[in-house]
Design an enzyme around this catalytic site. Structure first.
Site, mmCIF file in Angstrom:
data_model
loop_
_atom_site.group_PDB
_atom_site.id
_atom_site.type_symbol
_atom_site.label_atom_id
_atom_site.label_comp_id
_atom_site.label_asym_id
_atom_site.label_seq_id
_atom_site.Cartn_x
_atom_site.Cartn_y
_atom_site.Cartn_z
ATOM 1 N N LYS A 28 90.524 -68.467 0.415
ATOM 2 C CA LYS A 28 91.504 -68.463 -0.670
ATOM 3 C C LYS A 28 91.189 -69.508 -1.725
ATOM 4 O O LYS A 28 91.415 -69.282 -2.917
ATOM 5 C CB LYS A 28 92.914 -68.662 -0.109
ATOM 6 C CG LYS A 28 93.393 -67.465 0.691
ATOM 7 C CD LYS A 28 94.880 -67.517 0.977
ATOM 8 C CE LYS A 28 95.329 -66.238 1.676
ATOM 9 N NZ LYS A 28 96.781 -66.232 1.947
ATOM 10 N N LYS A 82 98.827 -54.800 3.411
ATOM 11 C CA LYS A 82 99.673 -54.287 2.340
ATOM 12 C C LYS A 82 99.231 -54.801 0.968
ATOM 13 O O LYS A 82 99.681 -54.302 -0.061
ATOM 14 C CB LYS A 82 101.144 -54.639 2.591
ATOM 15 C CG LYS A 82 102.078 -53.722 1.793
ATOM 16 C CD LYS A 82 103.542 -53.967 2.053
ATOM 17 C CE LYS A 82 104.376 -53.038 1.173
ATOM 18 N NZ LYS A 82 105.812 -53.295 1.267
ATOM 19 N N LYS A 102 90.211 -55.017 6.813
ATOM 20 C CA LYS A 102 91.402 -55.033 7.653
ATOM 21 C C LYS A 102 92.569 -54.384 6.915
ATOM 22 O O LYS A 102 92.730 -54.556 5.712
ATOM 23 C CB LYS A 102 91.763 -56.483 8.009
ATOM 24 C CG LYS A 102 92.873 -56.608 9.036
ATOM 25 C CD LYS A 102 93.069 -58.057 9.437
ATOM 26 C CE LYS A 102 94.175 -58.201 10.473
ATOM 27 N NZ LYS A 102 94.367 -59.607 10.885
#
Length: 330
Positions: free
Chosen positions: A113, A198, A195
């Protein structure tokens, strides 16, 4: 023996979250009759990146209801909201003061990130492993159910616990990871190399537990397959079909060999049609129970009882920690 786990209330859980975590919680509950089991909604972890406060509030309650709708029994499992037990944050700070920048920077989630967000990455994202360690160590947890990709979190918790114990005396139980061998990692229905999430820009790649049933069935039917044309578990040459077989196996308890034999001589069409019905039946059961409990007083009663149980344990542990390191008057 004590077992503990939790999920962030960042979105409605996907089929991947259900198979890889929630369904495993239920199995863990049913197979460990003598264990003390705690499952929490990890809302403090959800704010390491900006979130809409209304979404967080809604998702906290929704996730707790989905725990129950999926089969967690409040008579066997203590369910609570992380932020309602203030000792999580307190112990997180103590552990930050006994951890090192280098080991925080080596965590995979932070590296990924921070590479994307650069200077805008939050300090919380850097130090979240300390809060995660606090979640575990606060309750003298013996086993932490995780997928293979989450094992690093338990490893750093162990390192921090051992370091603290060596420095201040025996304080924490050093936990062990409880790795699920099958169904722990469900991939996108449109890209079997990613993976299921959402956050996928392609909504056809994931199914959530609260999706419209017909829409969920169509996502299964339209899932990508492979050019080989046979139903066979082969993650190297047939990753897409292998992913669908993992979902099938997780819901039916059939082995991959049994699934292969059942669809021997048949194409993907029959296989995906059957799987769409299997998924639809599972989601229907969950959603029916969810709708019964989401706005009920029973949900609040269960969460209050879970909070009170967790708080009693957490208070005693923090008192011991503060005494070990010399904080407070007593």
């Amino acid at each position: 023996m004590r077992i503990l786990s939790g999920i962030q209330p960042t979105n409605v859980p996907t089929l991947g979250n259900y198979i890889g975590a929630i369904k495993n919680f239920v199995k863990m509950q049913n197979e460990n009759q003598d264990a003390d089991i705690l499952v929490f909604v990890a809302d403090l972890h959800s704010i390491t990146v900006p979130r809409d406060r209304k979404d967080i509030k809604k998702n906290i309650r929704s996730l707790a209801a989905l725990y129950l709708a999926s089969g967690l029994d409040p008579n066997r499992t203590h369910i609570f909201i992380q932020s309602e037990v203030h000792e999580h944050a307190e112990l997180g700070w103590v552990l930050e003061c006994n951890s090192y920048i280098g080991e925080m920077e080596r965590m995979i989630q932070f590296k990924e990130k921070s590479a994307k967000e650069g200077a805008s990455v939050t300090t919380g994202l850097l130090t979240y492993p300390c809060l995660m360690a606090a979640d575990i160590l606060l309750y003298d947890t013996n086993l932490v159910p995780v997928g293979e990709d989450q094992k690093q979190h338990v490893e750093i918790t162990r390192d921090i616990a051992i370091r603290f114990n060596n420095k201040y005396g025996e304080t924490f139980v050093v936990p062990e990871p409880m790795i699920q061998k099958s169904g722990a990692r469900i991939m996108s229905l449109q890209d079997p190399l990613k993976k299921m999430s959402k956050s996928d820009p392609n909504p056809k790649g994931y199914i959530t537990l609260l999706d419209d049933i017909n829409e969920a069935k169509n996502k299964i039917k339209r899932a990508v397959t492979d050019s080989i044309g046979i139903v066979k578990y082969d993650t190297v040459n047939q990753p897409a079909v292998s992913n669908l077989m993992t979902i099938y196996s997780s819901f039916t308890n059939m082995s991959f060999d049994e699934i292969e034999n059942k669809y021997s001589g048949l194409g993907y069409k029959e296989f995906k049609e059957d799987l769409s019905e299997i998924v639809a039946n599972e989601l229907t059961k969950i959603q029916t129970k969810y709708n019964e409990i989401i706005n009920s007083n029973e949900l609040d009663k269960i969460l209050d009882e879970g909070r009170d149980y967790a708080s009693r344990i957490a208070y005693k542990k923090m008192a011991k920690v503060y005494k070990r390191i010399g904080l407070g008057r007593y």
